[in-house]
Design an enzyme around this catalytic site. Structure first.
Site, PDB file in Angstrom:
ATOM      1  CE1 TYR A  33       1.073  -0.254   4.428  1.00  0.00           C
ATOM      2  CE2 TYR A  33       0.084   1.920   4.352  1.00  0.00           C
ATOM      3  CZ  TYR A  33       0.867   0.994   4.994  1.00  0.00           C
ATOM      4  OH  TYR A  33       1.451   1.306   6.196  1.00  0.00           O
ATOM      5  CE  LYS A 147       3.186   3.344   3.157  1.00  0.00           C
ATOM      6  NZ  LYS A 147       3.283   3.419   4.600  1.00  0.00           N
ATOM      7  CD  GLU A 180      10.057   1.887  10.462  1.00  0.00           C
ATOM      8  OE1 GLU A 180       9.847   2.855   9.720  1.00  0.00           O
ATOM      9  OE2 GLU A 180       9.934   0.705  10.069  1.00  0.00           O
ATOM     10  CG  LEU A 204       8.265   2.435   4.743  1.00  0.00           C
ATOM     11  CD1 LEU A 204       8.104   1.297   3.750  1.00  0.00           C
ATOM     12  CD2 LEU A 204       6.943   3.111   4.986  1.00  0.00           C
TER      13      LEU A 204
HETATM   14  N1  PDD Z   1       2.882   5.122   7.441  1.00  0.00           N
HETATM   15  N2  PDD Z   1       7.556   3.887   8.927  1.00  0.00           N
HETATM   16  C1  PDD Z   1       6.414   3.184   8.945  1.00  0.00           C
HETATM   17  C2  PDD Z   1       6.392   1.851   9.588  1.00  0.00           C
HETATM   18  C3  PDD Z   1       5.248   3.723   8.346  1.00  0.00           C
HETATM   19  O1  PDD Z   1       4.112   3.004   8.351  1.00  0.00           O
HETATM   20  C4  PDD Z   1       5.301   5.013   7.762  1.00  0.00           C
HETATM   21  C5  PDD Z   1       4.118   5.646   7.120  1.00  0.00           C
HETATM   22  C6  PDD Z   1       6.534   5.707   7.786  1.00  0.00           C
HETATM   23  C7  PDD Z   1       6.675   7.075   7.158  1.00  0.00           C
HETATM   24  O2  PDD Z   1       6.618   6.995   5.759  1.00  0.00           O
HETATM   25  P1  PDD Z   1       6.120   8.228   4.886  1.00  0.00           P
HETATM   26  O3  PDD Z   1       6.923   9.412   5.311  1.00  0.00           O
HETATM   27  O4  PDD Z   1       6.430   7.809   3.481  1.00  0.00           O
HETATM   28  O5  PDD Z   1       4.653   8.415   5.143  1.00  0.00           O
HETATM   29  C8  PDD Z   1       7.634   5.102   8.362  1.00  0.00           C
HETATM   30  C9  PDD Z   1       1.708   5.530   6.724  1.00  0.00           C
HETATM   31  C10 PDD Z   1       1.480   6.998   6.680  1.00  0.00           C
HETATM   32  C11 PDD Z   1       0.534   4.727   7.234  1.00  0.00           C
HETATM   33  O6  PDD Z   1       0.703   3.530   7.370  1.00  0.00           O
HETATM   34  O7  PDD Z   1      -0.544   5.273   7.458  1.00  0.00           O
END
Ligand code: PDD
Length: 283
Positions: A33, A147, A180, A204
């Site tokens: 996703y 992801k 993270e 991620l």
């Molecule tokens: N989550 N790490 C994890 C485990 C995440 O699920 C996310 C983002 C990030 C940050 O990634 P980005 O800057 O590309 O949004 C880091 C999304 C927003 C979610 O699952 O809703």
């Protein structure tokens, strides 16, 4: 605005959108996703999100049912049809609907779903209240760079953090190495240098993380993509989270221990401001 969904080429109201209960995303978590922010009716860093989607698809041996150009066009249509001004787009691709089997199905066609949902317009930076994080063991697998929709360890940790009054669970692996958050990347200022976990299989690599790293370089603020441990986090001068939804989100304390600088600390504050300017410039 109207929350609109799109499934394999067909638009509908989000409340009416349906997929098969034999979809492998639903039954097995066999999918990937992306979450893309919409500011002022425009998707923010769409290309970077789609490039990461391609990498996730390749990593799970899934062939995308639509081209990047088709997805980009559909994102514009979704925004237009829904009259979305401030919101986010969720997109998910699964290995399709087939009789339940751990083996990849031979005949299934991947299911692609997108929808758009409204979000509150971003608040003034001064109105953002720095919150607390807690640390918890990282119980996820070793392919966190993908992801995937398999988010159960993230959900359990996030729930635990919320019950403890924290905005995020900051995860650590063996040796207390901070990876993270459950839905965000973590930065800390340690001995005058900004640190964040390198983009390995253990995190991620967020699109927001990348933007923040670029901003730090532009501002000539010393930064290292180098892991830090729990003790370094707890004694950092400042720390913050980054994600598409949270943007640059200052932390006040971790495990009940306040950071040395009052939050948002000077580096975080600067980043928050420049990040907002970047949004204005690109949307
Ligand atoms: N989550 N790490 C994890 C485990 C995440 O699920 C996310 C983002 C990030 C940050 O990634 P980005 O800057 O590309 O949004 C880091 C999304 C927003 C979610 O699952 O809703």
């Amino acid at each position: 605005m109207q929350n609109i969904a799109w499934i394999d080429g067909t638009f509908s109201d989000l409340s009416e959108a349906k997929i098969s209960i034999e979809d492998r995303g639903y039954l097995l978590g066999d999918g990937i996703y992306e979450v893309i922010r919409v500011y002022k009716g425009r998707p923010f860093y769409l290309d970077a999100h789609l490039q990461r989607l391609l990498r996730s698809a390749e990593a799970i041996k899934l062939e995308l049912p639509f081209s990047v150009d088709q997805i980009t066009k559909t994102v514009s249509e979704l925004i237009e049809k829904s009259s979305c001004f401030e919101g986010y787009i969720y997109m998910q691709i699964t290995r399709g609907s087939a009789r339940r089997d751990h083996l990849f199905p031979n005949d299934a066609v991947p299911t692609m779903v997108m929808y758009v949902r409204e979000l509150e317009p971003v608040s003034d930076l001064d109105a953002i209240e720095p919150q607390e994080g807690i640390t918890l063991p990282d119980e996820r697998w070793l392919n966190c760079h993908i992801k995937t929709t398999n988010l159960l360890p993230n959900l359990l940790a996030r729930q635990k953090a919320s019950e403890a009054g924290a905005v995020e669970a900051i995860l650590y692996r063996q040796g207390g190495i901070v990876t993270e958050g459950t839905r965000s990347n973590v930065f800390a200022v340690i001995e005058g240098k900004v640190r964040t976990h390198p983009a390995t299989n253990l995190i991620l690599s967020g699109i927001t993380r990348e933007i923040v790293l670029d901003i730090l370089k532009d501002l000539s603020i010393p930064v290292l993509a180098e892991a830090f441990n729990l003790q370094e986090l707890e004694t950092a001068s400042e720390a913050w989270l980054t994600s598409t939804i949270m943007e640059v989100n200052p932390l006040r304390a971790v495990n009940g221990k306040p950071f040395k600088a009052s939050a948002p600390g000077p580096v975080c504050k600067q980043l928050m401001e420049v990040f907002r300017r970047q949004i204005t410039a690109s949307c």
